[in-house]
Design an enzyme around this catalytic site. Structure first.
Site, PDB file in Angstrom:
ATOM      1  N   ARG A  78      77.659 -12.233  48.176  1.00 57.15           N
ATOM      2  CA  ARG A  78      77.755 -11.807  47.061  1.00 57.15           C
ATOM      3  C   ARG A  78      78.930 -11.482  46.337  1.00 57.15           C
ATOM      4  O   ARG A  78      79.483 -11.051  45.486  1.00 57.15           O
ATOM      5  CB  ARG A  78      76.919 -10.639  46.974  1.00 57.15           C
ATOM      6  CG  ARG A  78      75.613 -11.076  47.289  1.00 57.15           C
ATOM      7  CD  ARG A  78      74.234 -10.086  47.774  1.00 57.15           C
ATOM      8  NE  ARG A  78      74.581  -9.039  48.569  1.00 57.15           N
ATOM      9  CZ  ARG A  78      73.316  -9.682  49.777  1.00 57.15           C
ATOM     10  NH1 ARG A  78      72.926 -10.178  49.778  1.00 57.15           N
ATOM     11  NH2 ARG A  78      74.113  -8.297  50.256  1.00 57.15           N
TER      12      ARG A  78
ATOM     13  N   GLU B 113      75.299  -4.904  64.293  1.00 62.32           N
ATOM     14  CA  GLU B 113      74.405  -3.608  64.495  1.00 62.32           C
ATOM     15  C   GLU B 113      74.149  -3.954  66.144  1.00 62.32           C
ATOM     16  O   GLU B 113      73.901  -3.105  66.910  1.00 62.32           O
ATOM     17  CB  GLU B 113      73.041  -3.714  63.731  1.00 62.32           C
ATOM     18  CG  GLU B 113      72.602  -2.673  64.544  1.00 62.32           C
ATOM     19  CD  GLU B 113      71.448  -2.011  62.962  1.00 62.32           C
ATOM     20  OE1 GLU B 113      71.670  -2.365  62.475  1.00 62.32           O
ATOM     21  OE2 GLU B 113      69.875  -1.425  63.245  1.00 62.32           O
TER      22      GLU B 113
HETATM   23  P1  AMP Z   1      78.448  -3.175  56.860  1.00 65.02           P
HETATM   24  O1  AMP Z   1      79.391  -3.820  57.165  1.00 65.02           O
HETATM   25  O2  AMP Z   1      77.743  -2.111  57.115  1.00 65.02           O
HETATM   26  O3  AMP Z   1      79.141  -2.543  56.046  1.00 65.02           O
HETATM   27  O4  AMP Z   1      77.177  -4.131  55.136  1.00 65.02           O
HETATM   28  C1  AMP Z   1      77.753  -4.540  54.436  1.00 65.02           C
HETATM   29  C2  AMP Z   1      77.286  -5.966  54.052  1.00 65.02           C
HETATM   30  O5  AMP Z   1      76.150  -5.954  54.235  1.00 65.02           O
HETATM   31  C3  AMP Z   1      77.585  -6.487  52.519  1.00 65.02           C
HETATM   32  O6  AMP Z   1      77.512  -7.419  53.030  1.00 65.02           O
HETATM   33  C4  AMP Z   1      76.174  -6.048  51.926  1.00 65.02           C
HETATM   34  O7  AMP Z   1      76.123  -6.848  51.237  1.00 65.02           O
HETATM   35  C5  AMP Z   1      75.018  -5.925  53.004  1.00 65.02           C
HETATM   36  N1  AMP Z   1      74.612  -4.890  53.247  1.00 65.02           N
HETATM   37  C6  AMP Z   1      74.708  -3.593  54.260  1.00 65.02           C
HETATM   38  N2  AMP Z   1      73.322  -3.132  54.207  1.00 65.02           N
HETATM   39  C7  AMP Z   1      72.423  -3.161  53.116  1.00 65.02           C
HETATM   40  C8  AMP Z   1      71.167  -2.660  51.689  1.00 65.02           C
HETATM   41  N3  AMP Z   1      70.997  -1.955  52.545  1.00 65.02           N
HETATM   42  N4  AMP Z   1      71.242  -3.854  50.890  1.00 65.02           N
HETATM   43  C9  AMP Z   1      71.549  -4.850  50.379  1.00 65.02           C
HETATM   44  N5  AMP Z   1      72.855  -5.308  51.596  1.00 65.02           N
HETATM   45  C10 AMP Z   1      73.089  -4.885  52.115  1.00 65.02           C
END
Ligand code: AMP
Length: 181
Positions: free
Chosen positions: A64, A101
């Protein structure tokens, strides 16, 4: 009545409960991208502080971040660099591992994607734990880029991602926030 940018964006994002797994509220921006006014407002608002400043490249995180990043690159007259899951880029790449995770994953960019000293803005749709953007920022910094900002439409502040990026010396810009996961 004129809607604020935040109202427009909040109204254009669709929330899908329990996707991709139970307990997650997935913030789906496809509805925002499909809404001409909301898409334009999101891009305009993200670039606003950088209009008229020198930015050589926008780095977008798969997938995205490519859509938003391409529009932002056009707006700022900057180039675009994709940061992708491993194995997708055809030329010589640099790679970084990062924690998910469960387990680890790796992301890559082309070795010649940025040059030392270039000013780069990192873009993705959403920052949650910040692990993805932290790895992308480190990769860009390892290549000698100056990451002048990391921009996201959505922040999930309860997960604390922002401070991981700020700890790397990079200011974070987000437009709207949702509580929880
Ligand atoms: P993080 O590495 O935990 O910051 O996760 C970010 C990535 O995961 C981004 O590319 C987001 O598009 C996706 N992502 C994580 N959580 C969500 C959520 N609740 N809704 C949509 N996309 C998410």
């Amino acid at each position: 009545m004129n809607q604020t940018v935040q109202e427009t964006l909040l109204g254009a994002i669709r929330t899908i409960p329990d996707y991709p797994k139970p307990g997650i509220l997935f913030r789906d921006i496809t509805t925002l991208l499909g809404d001409a006014r909301a898409f334009r407002r999101a891009v305009d608002e993200l670039v606003h502080p950088y209009a008229g400043t020198r930015v050589e490249k926008i780095a977008g995180i798969e997938a995205r971040g490519f859509i938003l990043g391409g529009a932002i690159a056009h707006q700022l007259s900057a180039g675009f660099v994709p940061i992708r899951k491993k194995g997708k880029l055809p030329h010589d790449t640099v790679r970084i591992a990062y924690s998910l995770e469960y387990g680890v994953d790796e992301m890559e960019m082309h070795r010649d994607g940025v040059r030392p000293g270039e000013k780069v803005i990192l873009v993705d749709d959403l920052i949650a734990t910040g692990g993805t953007a932290e790895a992308a920022t480190k990769l860009l910094q390892q290549m000698g880029a100056e990451v002048v900002a990391a921009c996201f439409v959505i922040d999930l502040p309860d997960l604390g991602g922002r401070s991981k990026i700020e700890a790397l010396g990079v200011p974070v810009r987000t437009l709207i926030a949702f509580a929880g996961h």
